[in-house]
Design an enzyme around this catalytic site. Structure first.
Site, mmCIF file in Angstrom:
data_model
loop_
_atom_site.group_PDB
_atom_site.id
_atom_site.type_symbol
_atom_site.label_atom_id
_atom_site.label_comp_id
_atom_site.label_asym_id
_atom_site.label_seq_id
_atom_site.Cartn_x
_atom_site.Cartn_y
_atom_site.Cartn_z
ATOM 1 N N LYS A 287 -16.779 3.602 4.811
ATOM 2 C CA LYS A 287 -17.448 3.589 6.119
ATOM 3 C C LYS A 287 -17.589 2.146 6.595
ATOM 4 C CE LYS A 287 -20.731 1.894 5.357
ATOM 5 N NZ LYS A 287 -20.958 0.533 4.758
ATOM 6 N N TYR B 245 0.821 -1.218 0.000
ATOM 7 C CA TYR B 245 0.000 0.000 0.000
ATOM 8 C C TYR B 245 0.855 1.269 0.000
ATOM 9 C CZ TYR B 245 -3.678 -3.275 1.577
ATOM 10 O OH TYR B 245 -4.554 -4.310 1.690
ATOM 11 N N ASP C 133 -21.707 -1.566 9.180
ATOM 12 C CA ASP C 133 -21.891 -1.681 7.728
ATOM 13 C C ASP C 133 -23.220 -1.080 7.272
ATOM 14 O OD1 ASP C 133 -21.192 -2.436 5.121
ATOM 15 O OD2 ASP C 133 -22.399 -4.251 5.278
#
Lengths: 358, 358
Positions: free
Chosen positions: A101, A62, A186
């Site tokens: 999120k 990353y 979620d």
């Protein structure tokens, strides 16, 4: 302002990243230039599976995305437990942060992220796509109009979907070390966001979890609900679940009006959406007078592309005009996270009310 | 069976009685022959205001209706506190009883009424009109079909309306000596009935009131909510209020399907109604697949006339064919009342769970 697009990198090849990669390509002021993964093969496969331009660079690890000098902004769809590490790392490298999120496992973690963004003058936005749909704007116009809606009295928000056995065993959203907030983080995220939205982002004073939450063996929430209360008597209820059929029902009731929308998170259709609204209706012996109107809202760009467009617009203002980052988005994220935390705490303390302190 | 209609008397000239008087005249197997009031002038005015046939007899006091030899059945729209007196009196005179909801102030009172009806072999039915709409039947077909709906997981039912100042000061539904159950008895009744209906009338095990109920100075509920729980994990939430704009939202979510109806108590239009239903929908990046279908259900007769028709049909079977009264209707009334009582108790005991024993 120049017409050069804001250049995005993605770190993590989650399923949702495909949707955002498409959104970046649809957005007129953004371009995806790099995809980072823990394995270069996964990054390559993501580029090929999503038919991204040949110029898109696969990178690993990353950090390679964060160190890439041409990347202006990163989209971070990693598991929630990794958000603080990678969002902070991105901010420190001067990359603007579009964060999936739930933003963090708790507000203390989110505050570390937001501080890093402030200190490095990068824009922060969470990836709550519905916020950017023109329907959302239109509905807000109506429910904030005292003549047509009066004052909000109560909001009822439901988001459920039926996860399959593979999801329930293996998805990151049921793993305590990855997305420990489970269904609350979620899907409950959207319920809470919609409730805050309907209440002009005034934080409730109290959250009380409903009874009967379902957890998996590892203690991760698969289904739960809560009630939120404001000092002036406003209330809201939310229900979120991985264990029931797809539903996205938002009902906002004011003193003078009613808003009903049955697909508030992801519209039934991409380009053409609707909601029902009525002011000052009475029940007669023979029906309602007036009957709620169906309002249609069309959009050329899907809500996720409009999200990327808005984020890129803000980034461009910072990058090219020396503007400060827009504080509205991190503030809304933080309020949503505060309510998530309070609901979680009430679930864990046996449904006792939990005070929310902003 | 003869074609002679069942002859109704009404005792009490409440506003809702106008709607039922019209329903009786619309129903092909019923006729209204007497209207009783505490004053003969009020009874005459009701007959004239509602343009009832000149043959309709004004009577006073209520007993005159019960003593009228031609009256087969009475519709009782009196305040709830008077139900036990007048429904029992009617049963003892051999009159079949169509009783306005809420049926009683508590299940112990309702049991007295139901016992009198059983002992006198008269039909009992509460006046919950929505039960008789063909849409309700069609929706039930869908949600009880395991292929299309799976099993019910959760139900969310909201019924609110905005009472004006005059109502909030003077209506019987805010008076502790008349309709002590307030909004819970008036509008919450429908929420609870719809939740029981969606759960095939299986009683929940527990009721827990939501926080933030609103009471008037006399302690009558103007607004409240509750959660209901079943031992197998099913849940339901209800919200009812006199203090928010008109809304009638019912959402039933199964493991495999979703039902949404926004006017479940009183359809927007009398003759043409609809609801939304979908089976096995998934969210794709670009929308739902499939999108919920709008199902239309037409009816020649409004639901209240179909209610009268069904009640009169049962009365006729008893009267002309010696059949026993149908037990389904009093059973459903009793279950609704039991849940009402439990919610009320939970409001009064500070939101503690209350066990429901059938």
């Amino acid at each position: 302002m120049s017409t050069s697009p804001i250049r995005f990198g993605i770190i993590g090849c989650a399923e949702i990243a495909s949707k955002v990669a498409r959104a970046i390509s649809l957005s007129p002021n953004a371009t995806l230039i790099a995809v980072g993964s823990r394995s270069i093969d996964k990054a390559r496969k993501f580029i090929s599976d999503n038919a991204l331009p040949a110029s898109t660079v696969p990178l690993t690890p990353y950090d390679a995305v964060l160190n890439h000098p041409s990347v202006d902004a990163v989209y971070v769809p990693l598991p929630t437990s990794l958000h603080v590490t990678w969002a902070v790392a991105a901010a420190k490298k001067g990359k603007h942060v579009l964060l999936e999120k739930p933003t963090a496992l708790c507000v203390e973690e989110l505050d570390v992220i937001l501080q890093a963004c402030r200190e490095n003058r990068v824009q922060f936005m969470d990836s709550t796509m519905l916020m950017h749909h023109p329907r959302t704007e239109k509905m807000r116009e109506l429910i904030t109009d005292p003549t047509r809606f009066g004052e909000v009295k109560t909001v009822d928000s439901i988001f459920t979907y039926s996860a399959d056995e593979n999801f329930l065993q293996n998805d990151i959203r049921v793993k305590p070390d990855l997305d420990a907030l489970g269904a609350l983080g979620d899907v409950g995220w959207y319920c809470i966001r919609s409730i805050l939205w309907a209440n002009s982002y005034q934080l409730p004073e109290t959250a009380v979890a409903l009874r009967g939450p379902v957890k998996n063996n590892a203690g991760v929430l698969l289904s739960c609900g809560a009630q939120l209360l404001w000092p002036d008597g406003r209330t809201a209820t939310l229900n979120c679940s991985f264990l029931a059929h797809l539903s996205m029902q938002l009902t906002v009731i004011g003193t003078k009006g009613l808003l009903n929308v049955s697909d508030f998170v992801i519209p039934y259709e991409e380009g053409k959406t609707s909601f029902a609204f009525v002011t000052d209706a009475s029940e007669l012996a023979t029906g309602w007078d007036p009957v709620p109107s169906k309002h249609e809202v069309l959009t050329d760009l899907p809500q996720e592309a409009r999200m990327v467009q808005e984020f890129a617009r803000l980034v461009k203002l910072i990058k090219e005009e020396g503007k400060e980052p827009e504080t509205k988005w991190p503030e809304i994220s933080r309020k949503t996270q505060l309510v998530i935390d309070a609901v979680k705490k009430s679930v864990d303390n046996g449904f006792e009310p939990v005070e929310i302190i902003g």
